[in-house]
Write an enzyme that holds these catalytic residues in place. Sequence first.
Site, mmCIF file in Angstrom:
data_model
loop_
_atom_site.group_PDB
_atom_site.id
_atom_site.type_symbol
_atom_site.label_atom_id
_atom_site.label_comp_id
_atom_site.label_asym_id
_atom_site.label_seq_id
_atom_site.Cartn_x
_atom_site.Cartn_y
_atom_site.Cartn_z
ATOM 1 N N ARG A 179 1.002 -1.277 0.015
ATOM 2 C CA ARG A 179 0.086 0.023 0.092
ATOM 3 C C ARG A 179 0.918 1.219 0.003
ATOM 4 O O ARG A 179 2.004 1.220 0.559
ATOM 5 C CB ARG A 179 -1.074 0.034 1.353
ATOM 6 C CG ARG A 179 -2.071 -1.032 1.200
ATOM 7 C CD ARG A 179 -3.164 -0.624 0.310
ATOM 8 N NE ARG A 179 -4.309 -1.560 0.168
ATOM 9 C CZ ARG A 179 -4.794 -2.703 -0.647
ATOM 10 N NH1 ARG A 179 -3.403 -2.760 -1.571
ATOM 11 N NH2 ARG A 179 -5.663 -3.263 -0.507
ATOM 12 N N HIS A 198 -0.907 0.323 -9.570
ATOM 13 C CA HIS A 198 -1.860 -0.654 -8.817
ATOM 14 C C HIS A 198 -2.137 -1.638 -9.734
ATOM 15 O O HIS A 198 -3.336 -2.291 -9.700
ATOM 16 C CB HIS A 198 -3.006 -0.083 -8.102
ATOM 17 C CG HIS A 198 -3.529 -0.896 -6.950
ATOM 18 N ND1 HIS A 198 -3.869 -0.488 -5.720
ATOM 19 C CD2 HIS A 198 -3.290 -2.216 -6.485
ATOM 20 C CE1 HIS A 198 -4.306 -1.237 -4.664
ATOM 21 N NE2 HIS A 198 -4.010 -2.324 -5.304
HETATM 22 P P1 NDP Z 1 -1.488 -11.727 4.773
HETATM 23 O O1 NDP Z 1 -2.664 -11.162 5.841
HETATM 24 O O2 NDP Z 1 -2.027 -12.954 4.237
HETATM 25 O O3 NDP Z 1 -0.097 -11.431 5.287
HETATM 26 C C1 NDP Z 1 0.413 -10.313 6.013
HETATM 27 C C2 NDP Z 1 1.766 -10.511 6.531
HETATM 28 O O4 NDP Z 1 2.344 -9.485 7.072
HETATM 29 C C3 NDP Z 1 1.802 -11.617 7.871
HETATM 30 O O5 NDP Z 1 3.106 -12.556 7.265
HETATM 31 C C4 NDP Z 1 2.064 -10.914 9.086
HETATM 32 O O6 NDP Z 1 3.010 -11.379 9.870
HETATM 33 C C5 NDP Z 1 2.763 -9.536 8.374
HETATM 34 N N1 NDP Z 1 2.414 -8.411 9.242
HETATM 35 C C6 NDP Z 1 1.446 -7.916 9.365
HETATM 36 N N2 NDP Z 1 1.632 -6.799 10.071
HETATM 37 C C7 NDP Z 1 3.000 -6.795 10.720
HETATM 38 C C8 NDP Z 1 3.628 -6.180 11.871
HETATM 39 N N3 NDP Z 1 3.222 -5.022 12.233
HETATM 40 N N4 NDP Z 1 4.946 -6.360 11.785
HETATM 41 C C9 NDP Z 1 5.547 -7.550 10.991
HETATM 42 N N5 NDP Z 1 4.482 -8.177 10.063
HETATM 43 C C10 NDP Z 1 3.470 -7.840 9.927
HETATM 44 O O7 NDP Z 1 -1.753 -10.705 3.770
HETATM 45 P P2 NDP Z 1 -1.291 -10.816 2.051
HETATM 46 O O8 NDP Z 1 -0.045 -11.554 1.985
HETATM 47 O O9 NDP Z 1 -2.577 -11.566 1.491
HETATM 48 O O10 NDP Z 1 -1.376 -9.351 1.576
HETATM 49 C C11 NDP Z 1 -0.618 -8.433 1.935
HETATM 50 C C12 NDP Z 1 -0.953 -6.990 1.348
HETATM 51 O O11 NDP Z 1 -0.755 -6.904 0.039
HETATM 52 C C13 NDP Z 1 -2.531 -6.694 1.495
HETATM 53 O O12 NDP Z 1 -2.616 -6.256 2.670
HETATM 54 C C14 NDP Z 1 -2.468 -5.528 0.471
HETATM 55 O O13 NDP Z 1 -2.530 -4.210 0.955
HETATM 56 C C15 NDP Z 1 -1.623 -5.837 -0.595
HETATM 57 N N6 NDP Z 1 -2.013 -6.137 -2.028
HETATM 58 C C16 NDP Z 1 -1.666 -5.381 -3.066
HETATM 59 C C17 NDP Z 1 -2.035 -5.863 -4.254
HETATM 60 C C18 NDP Z 1 -1.463 -5.007 -5.436
HETATM 61 O O14 NDP Z 1 -1.884 -5.059 -6.434
HETATM 62 N N7 NDP Z 1 -0.688 -4.131 -5.287
HETATM 63 C C19 NDP Z 1 -2.975 -6.889 -4.516
HETATM 64 C C20 NDP Z 1 -3.130 -7.793 -3.251
HETATM 65 C C21 NDP Z 1 -2.804 -7.282 -1.987
HETATM 66 P P3 NDP Z 1 2.406 -12.689 10.744
HETATM 67 O O15 NDP Z 1 2.527 -13.793 9.671
HETATM 68 O O16 NDP Z 1 3.236 -12.883 11.893
HETATM 69 O O17 NDP Z 1 1.151 -12.530 10.940
HETATM 70 C C1 OXD Z 2 -5.858 -6.174 -2.837
HETATM 71 C C2 OXD Z 2 -5.462 -4.922 -4.248
HETATM 72 O O1 OXD Z 2 -5.907 -5.787 -1.803
HETATM 73 O O2 OXD Z 2 -5.890 -5.166 -5.089
HETATM 74 O O3 OXD Z 2 -6.276 -7.170 -3.331
HETATM 75 O O4 OXD Z 2 -4.773 -4.289 -3.591
#
Ligand code: NDP
Ligand code: OXD
Length: 311
Positions: free
Chosen positions: A226, A274
């Site tokens: 993000r 994006h």
């Molecule tokens: P998940 O919820 O599966 O994974 C999140 C990861 O982030 C976990 O490993 C978690 O750790 C870690 N995390 C969260 N908060 C913290 C913190 N404070 N400190 C350290 N680690 C942290 O999310 P996804 O992998 O499915 O997606 C991630 C993000 O990607 C989405 O939230 C979205 O914003 C973005 N996205 C962007 C897209 C694009 O087109 N650019 C498309 C899709 C998503 P833990 O394993 O320990 O819980």
């Molecule tokens: C998502 C994105 O969160 O598209 O899936 O950014």
Amino acid sequence: MAILFLSEADKTDEWAGALARELPDDEVLIGPEAGLARAADIDFAVVWYPPPGLCAKLPALRAVLSLGAGVDHALLDPDLPRHVPLVRLIDPALTEQMAEWVVMNVLRHHRLMPAYAEQQARAYWKRHDIPRASARRVGIMGLGELGRAAAKALAPFGFPLAAWVTKSRKWELGEIFAGPDSLGTFFAHSDIVVCLLPLTSATRGILSADAFARMPRGAAIINGARGGHVVAADLIAALDRGQISAATLDVFEREPLPADDPLWRHPRITITPHAAAITLAETAAREIASNIRRLRRGEAMVGIVSRDREY
Ligand code: NDP
Ligand code: OXD
């Protein structure tokens, strides 16, 4: 019962059609007015930036399902009901796209493509030595659905991998750094930093001047998460000083990125709109419908968000 589709994004017809095909016994209503007119009939809301306060007006609501993997857009609604689950999207097609985008960009930075693009603009011929992949450390922030897939796709190239997460665990592909206290060390061990974190109160602005200063000189940044994770002015300053060599950004605080934003014109920033992973209506509707059916059968849904953790 009825499913309410709330998104200003394009392809509404495609979405409505895909949801209707997956859930033939449900009515699919589109937009806030339709929702308010039939509030009592709606048991599921499928949302992307839902209008604040709207979900709170749906008395039969059983779950709010995000159209994306991220849920920060839904949590912007201060009245989003806490008594119904908020569910993020886990879609193998989306995950696959993100893994491709990350591999493409890690290789671009590893092979100095941003520097060569700058040279090409000046018709300047100069070759640079590059380290072997085994000497280029890649640090992934977030090892969730997307981080894990990206790491798996990167592993065959031989980059030493590290990941930053909340809690320590065993990881066969690389080194784990857990919690805020380890962040500085994680940065210091990452030549290419890939951000795949959710945007939460704990992660907003995490790629700041302090973070860039802790990275090895010449580190590269790849942000597929993000826009709110990166302090844009700090990134530009770090690029101009050479502390950061190049950056690839897919996401921005304001989208579409305004035409006069300096990020567009920085010679060592690559921008994608994006588009790292684009939700496909057909595959996403299948996953969303599976979750709706799970809840109706009395089973647990997949991807329930913790309202306290914000992801
Ligand atoms: P998940 O919820 O599966 O994974 C999140 C990861 O982030 C976990 O490993 C978690 O750790 C870690 N995390 C969260 N908060 C913290 C913190 N404070 N400190 C350290 N680690 C942290 O999310 P996804 O992998 O499915 O997606 C991630 C993000 O990607 C989405 O939230 C979205 O914003 C973005 N996205 C962007 C897209 C694009 O087109 N650019 C498309 C899709 C998503 P833990 O394993 O320990 O819980
Ligand atoms: C998502 C994105 O969160 O598209 O899936 O950014």
